[in-house]
Design a protein around this motif. Structure first.
Motif, PDB file in Angstrom:
ATOM      1  N   ASP A  21      -7.283  -3.047 -13.904  1.00  0.00           N
ATOM      2  CA  ASP A  21      -8.520  -1.517 -13.850  1.00  0.00           C
ATOM      3  C   ASP A  21      -7.783  -0.406 -14.823  1.00  0.00           C
ATOM      4  O   ASP A  21      -6.994   0.404 -15.308  1.00  0.00           O
ATOM      5  CB  ASP A  21      -7.519  -0.969 -12.953  1.00  0.00           C
ATOM      6  N   GLU A  22      -9.687   0.090 -15.787  1.00  0.00           N
ATOM      7  CA  GLU A  22      -9.217   0.983 -17.204  1.00  0.00           C
ATOM      8  C   GLU A  22      -8.550   2.158 -16.515  1.00  0.00           C
ATOM      9  O   GLU A  22      -7.759   3.499 -16.563  1.00  0.00           O
ATOM     10  CB  GLU A  22     -10.496   0.890 -17.473  1.00  0.00           C
ATOM     11  N   GLU A  23      -8.988   2.817 -15.297  1.00  0.00           N
ATOM     12  CA  GLU A  23      -9.187   3.898 -14.879  1.00  0.00           C
ATOM     13  C   GLU A  23      -7.576   3.847 -14.250  1.00  0.00           C
ATOM     14  O   GLU A  23      -6.979   5.080 -14.675  1.00  0.00           O
ATOM     15  CB  GLU A  23      -9.891   3.800 -13.645  1.00  0.00           C
ATOM     16  N   SER A  24      -6.907   3.325 -13.393  1.00  0.00           N
ATOM     17  CA  SER A  24      -5.390   3.490 -13.027  1.00  0.00           C
ATOM     18  C   SER A  24      -4.695   2.848 -13.932  1.00  0.00           C
ATOM     19  O   SER A  24      -3.437   2.851 -13.500  1.00  0.00           O
ATOM     20  CB  SER A  24      -5.757   2.833 -11.630  1.00  0.00           C
ATOM     21  N   ASP A  25      -4.911   2.321 -14.645  1.00  0.00           N
ATOM     22  CA  ASP A  25      -4.273   2.096 -16.635  1.00  0.00           C
ATOM     23  C   ASP A  25      -3.377   1.191 -15.768  1.00  0.00           C
ATOM     24  O   ASP A  25      -1.596   0.840 -15.942  1.00  0.00           O
ATOM     25  CB  ASP A  25      -3.220   2.924 -17.260  1.00  0.00           C
ATOM     26  N   ARG A  26      -3.981   0.228 -14.302  1.00  0.00           N
ATOM     27  CA  ARG A  26      -2.481  -1.161 -14.065  1.00  0.00           C
ATOM     28  C   ARG A  26      -3.861  -2.381 -13.303  1.00  0.00           C
ATOM     29  O   ARG A  26      -5.150  -1.991 -13.475  1.00  0.00           O
ATOM     30  CB  ARG A  26      -1.545   0.044 -12.694  1.00  0.00           C
ATOM     31  N   PHE A  27      -2.932  -3.508 -13.121  1.00  0.00           N
ATOM     32  CA  PHE A  27      -3.729  -4.218 -12.705  1.00  0.00           C
ATOM     33  C   PHE A  27      -4.062  -4.144 -11.365  1.00  0.00           C
ATOM     34  O   PHE A  27      -3.031  -3.450 -10.543  1.00  0.00           O
ATOM     35  CB  PHE A  27      -3.401  -5.663 -12.527  1.00  0.00           C
ATOM     36  N   HIS A  28      -5.411  -4.847 -10.478  1.00  0.00           N
ATOM     37  CA  HIS A  28      -5.939  -4.964  -9.674  1.00  0.00           C
ATOM     38  C   HIS A  28      -5.175  -6.045  -8.877  1.00  0.00           C
ATOM     39  O   HIS A  28      -5.780  -7.436  -9.700  1.00  0.00           O
ATOM     40  CB  HIS A  28      -7.028  -4.083  -9.149  1.00  0.00           C
TER      41      HIS A  28
END
Lengths: 598, 598
Positions: A451-458
């Motif tokens: 997830d680009e926005e939260s800069d982590r895997f979802h």
């Protein structure tokens, strides 16, 4: 107080007053000569050569009433008083109709009325109560109780009822137990936004409305319930689209001691049962496709397979011939619009305009005509020889009369763009027939998505989905490649439902939360109750959830779920009929220990 | 990562791994010699003369596993590893048992195990997973998923499922349509406190959770749905008691073109159907009693009629004999405790203490023994002659051995007090048998009741209930006397449900709101949508709602509804298992434009 109300009230003290002998949908020639009592709404009325005709309507159908001027002038005069949507009750004799109406069940008969009572008069409705109405969306939502009188809407809800009954019958026979899970639960950071409910008894604290009963159904498996289902309301505070509502209904299921294979079979069986009992259709076994193939062949994880038109990759053929656009592209990929070689410049421009829309976002389209005279003509002839185009055509299994549409760019992006183009072309070719149903299972979804926005895997499905055992090792080395034991049911390009085999082991669940960027403390605070439960004897388990509203709308041949919901919200989450949401009293907020900040 | 989890995961990649051939509840002598696979939880295990026995449990039953030390020491050693609540999977052969257990379905056989797999180990549960557990309420709520493994709780939820299925079958056959009404609605001042939900898309405004779908089901009648039902969650933010939960489930029904008589018959039929299909009981037709008689004969609008012990009024006989307490009383009324003349001083004092409790609030009790020797002995002999007591006894239909218990005071108050005493005496006499069912309809409720607190009339049922036509005239002159078209179903002294014939006329609805102290503006603001709907052709209609949780608990012979709900809240509205309600993030509140004030 007006006379009707008094009349109603005094009449209704007579115990036999209300009774109908029949509904408005059942009288036929078999009933000739019978004296019957009907009650319902005036659909329409007309005068014709000394006769007055009234169509009276109820949920079950329409019956024609006839009043004879000569025989009973007083009654006929009274019949002329009533107008559209009046609620009436009539006594009369079933007689044969001279001009029969084969379109309706009662079309062979009419009712020769001997007595007419007006149970309740009606103001003129703000729009026509007909299959085709003249009312706009907003007006019809404000007067939803009138819109619901229209047969198309009523039939959607009757279909919905029938489907719910059949779903319960099927699952009950399969030993599933319907267990109600709580609506007032706990807010969690994962997934979409929660609706929250301030607690008066616990000031400063909030319940949340469930986005799904996920954790509760897993706990029921830990409890040994073995097979659970529920047709249940779920809630998401998201910005709304045609196919989204803040509250929606889910067919939620979970099973223990099973494999993905068992779940696919059992719920394919349920879907077959519904097609058979509700639509009278015998469906073939559902094909299965991996997520990887779905993206490669259709550029979508919910491909519309009512028609073929699979992607054809031309990268190798198209590169190195001096066309900079293709040479610089990661992927060159196209579709074969069968029999469209005759498309005019204007038609091709429309398609180019379509792909250039922001929501599609392509920069340009290359086309190649396979003319009926056998010649090949492309929009990039100056870079590609007849031979080159022949090679393209071969990849497309081209035949004279075909049209090849080609996009290029970054793989992921261009596939999504071509997927949009494919659907657009199919719509123009009339391939997206709402009376045709093409289901398939999409399997082997990735476990995680970046997830680009939260800069982590979802979690692509949700954090409780298990990775494929053989991929677990990759969690640390190559998380994007890890496949999940997850599956979706897709019908006609719509995701009807999805599910997964769950994690039932504390260690693996903790590992999963770690990869989702939870600290051990956060994971324990949010989902400790579930991970604790896994330590007291959790069985291997998995499940699935279908979007009931979507399933009904697909069966009804509708694009939006709104018309399979009795009282939907509009796009700003308002119920314009009851005017909700609304402000509440200061004292209410005081009791709840909250303040608004607007 | 512990070895069990890895084993599970690698095993589960083998498609046939999970499959059971049978459940733990079905193997009998008919299966002798079969090789079967079972999976479930370890109920208990014991070693006995070189053998190890394990009882394995699932939802369907318990099967005894046997391991032979001599024949397979390794396997036997493994069997000794497992302890209570481990999840295991075994392969074995069905053999006849030497010491049969007639108490369980599989009691004639046992499984001679050839292979044992531990699917998941279990920590020692915090309380016994047995029919009789040693766990306290709070502990069992915290580990509800373990408490739900106990047969009594599981059976309540299985019964609940069965009842829900039968209710839907019955109503579907009667042409009722299940229509889902919204959960996010509008807050109204009438009735109990609402739970509210702040709207992010409409800052400063709130939805409310429904206390019942009342207005929506009436709108469905206006829409012509004719017969509606729903098994639906409802919500009340009230302080909780054993039989109250913040969220509860209602069997909600509404019909058009009907009379009270139709509704009583149809829903008495539903109740008969449930007693028959779920408990195998053929019930007699339900008696009916007016509210007036229920208060006069039992001092309660929900009398427990499993036993008689009706009130006997002695006012005329008891006054004017110089006993000041009775002389000054508005009402002197008593019950005959049959066969209790032998009650000791101590027993009588206990009853006196009972009625003096604040929740009963009486000041004293007079008693009169009809001794087995035929003599009459009362606690007020100095005021009343043998003749007087004989007259009392006659009113009580007294026989030698009876005991008359008499209270006095203001009519309404003393009846409530005597009602409590009646139930207490009945409990002591064992008259309140949970396996016996005594239903009745209470009819002709008052329309309005005076509320001291708000110093205005409240609707006894709800503001949409219609007055009896013949009483409408009294609305202005004598509102307390106006009777409603309202009815309750009572079983064993518990109100199972209630309903009414509704108002379907704007004028009468406005009149009703006026008597409830609404200004026309307030009425229009809150319920305008409904009154507007009445002007577009509303049919005469009425309905009923059953408390589903209470109905299931009565069928289960429980006092509290908590044990027929999978995941209940405790008395302070908390779910102690998931620790909800809880605080939410600042950003969440910011988005919702609310602040907490604690």
């Amino acid at each position: 107080m007006d006379s009707y109300f008094l009349k109603n009230y005094f009449c209704s003290s007579n115990k036999t007053f209300m009774h109908r002998t029949n509904t408005c949908g059942e009288l036929t020639l078999a009933d000739l000569g019978k004296e019957v009592i009907l009650a319902g709404w005036v659909q329409k009325s007309r005068d014709l050569g000394g006769m007055t005709f009234i169509d009276v309507r109820d949920r079950y159908g329409i019956t024609q009433l006839v009043f004879n001027e000569e025989e009973n002038p007083t009654l006929c005069a009274k019949a002329r008083e009533v107008s559209r949507e009046y609620v009436i009750k009539v006594t009369g004799t079933v007689v044969e109709r001279s001009n029969k109406n084969p379109k309706i069940a009662t079309g062979d008969i009419e009712l020769k009325v001997s007595n007419l009572e007006i149970l309740n008069p009606a103001k003129l409705p703000p729009f026509l109560i007909e299959d085709e109405t003249d009312g706009g969306d907003d007006l019809r939502l404000k007067y939803r109780y009138l819109d619901l009188r229209r047969a198309p809407l009523r039939n959607n809800l009757i279909l919905r009822h029938k489907m719910a009954q059949e779903i319960r019958k099927y699952l009950d026979l399969q030993d599933f137990l319907e267990v109600e899970t709580p609506v007032l639960i706990k807010s969690t950071p994962e997934g979409a936004r929660d609706f929250v409910v301030p607690s008066r008894m616990n000031p400063g604290e909030f319940y949340a409305l469930p986005q799904s009963p996920q954790t509760f159904k897993q706990l029921l498996m830990v409890s040994g319930f073995d097979r659970y289902f529920q047709i249940v309301k779920c809630f998401r505070d998201e910005d709304l689209r045609a196919d989204r509502q803040p509250e929606f209904t889910q067919i939620d299921c979970e099973m223990s001691f099973i494999e993905q294979e068992d779940i696919l079979n059992l719920f394919e069986g349920l879907t077959h049962h519904l097609f058979k009992t509700v639509k009278g259709l015998d469906m073939a076994p559902f094909p299965r496709m991996t997520y990887f193939d779905a993206m490669r062949l259709y550029g979508s994880d919910k491909p519309d397979t009512r028609f073929d038109m699979q992607f054809v990759e031309l990268t190798d053929l198209a590169k190195g011939k001096g066309f900079p656009v293709f040479d610089s592209a990661e992927l060159v990929v196209g579709i074969n619009a069968k029999g469209c070689s005759h498309y005019t410049r204007k038609q091709l421009d429309e398609l180019t305009d379509f792909i250039k829309r922001p929501q599609v976002g392509a920069t340009g389209m290359v086309y190649c005509r396979f003319n009926t005279d056998g010649t090949l003509k492309s929009s990039v002839d100056k870079f590609y020889s007849e031979e080159d185009l022949k090679a393209w055509s071969a990849s497309f299994n081209g035949e004279p009369g075909d049209l090849f549409l080609i996009l290029s760019g970054k793989s992921e992006k261009v596939r999504k763009q071509l997927s949009e183009l494919r659907l657009e072309v199919a719509s123009r070719l009339g391939f997206r027939d709402k009376t045709k149903f093409s289901p398939l299972w999409v399997v082997d979804f990735p476990l995680l998505e970046w997830d680009e926005e939260s800069d982590r895997f979802h979690a692509m499905h949700h954090p409780f989905t298990s990775p494929k055992p053989e991929d677990i090792a990759m969690l640390d080395t190559n998380p994007k490649e890890v496949r999940a034991n997850a599956y979706d049911l897709v019908i006609n390009g719509t995701e009807i439902g999805g599910g997964s085999i769950r994690i039932h082991d504390r260690t693996l669940q903790e590992l999963m939360f770690k990869h989702l960027g939870f600290t051990p403390e956060e994971a324990q605070k949010q989902f400790g109750f579930l991970m604790d439960a896994f330590e007291y004897g959790a069985p291997p388990h998995g499940g699935i959830a279908f979007g009931f509203d979507r399933l009904v709308s697909i069966f009804s041949g509708l694009d939006s779920i709104r018309d399979v919901i009795a009282f939907p919200k509009n796009n700003s989450g308002r119920d314009v009929m009851i005017d909700s949401p609304s402000t509440i009293a200061e004292v209410q907020m005081k009791e709840l220990c909250i303040k608004t900040t607007v």
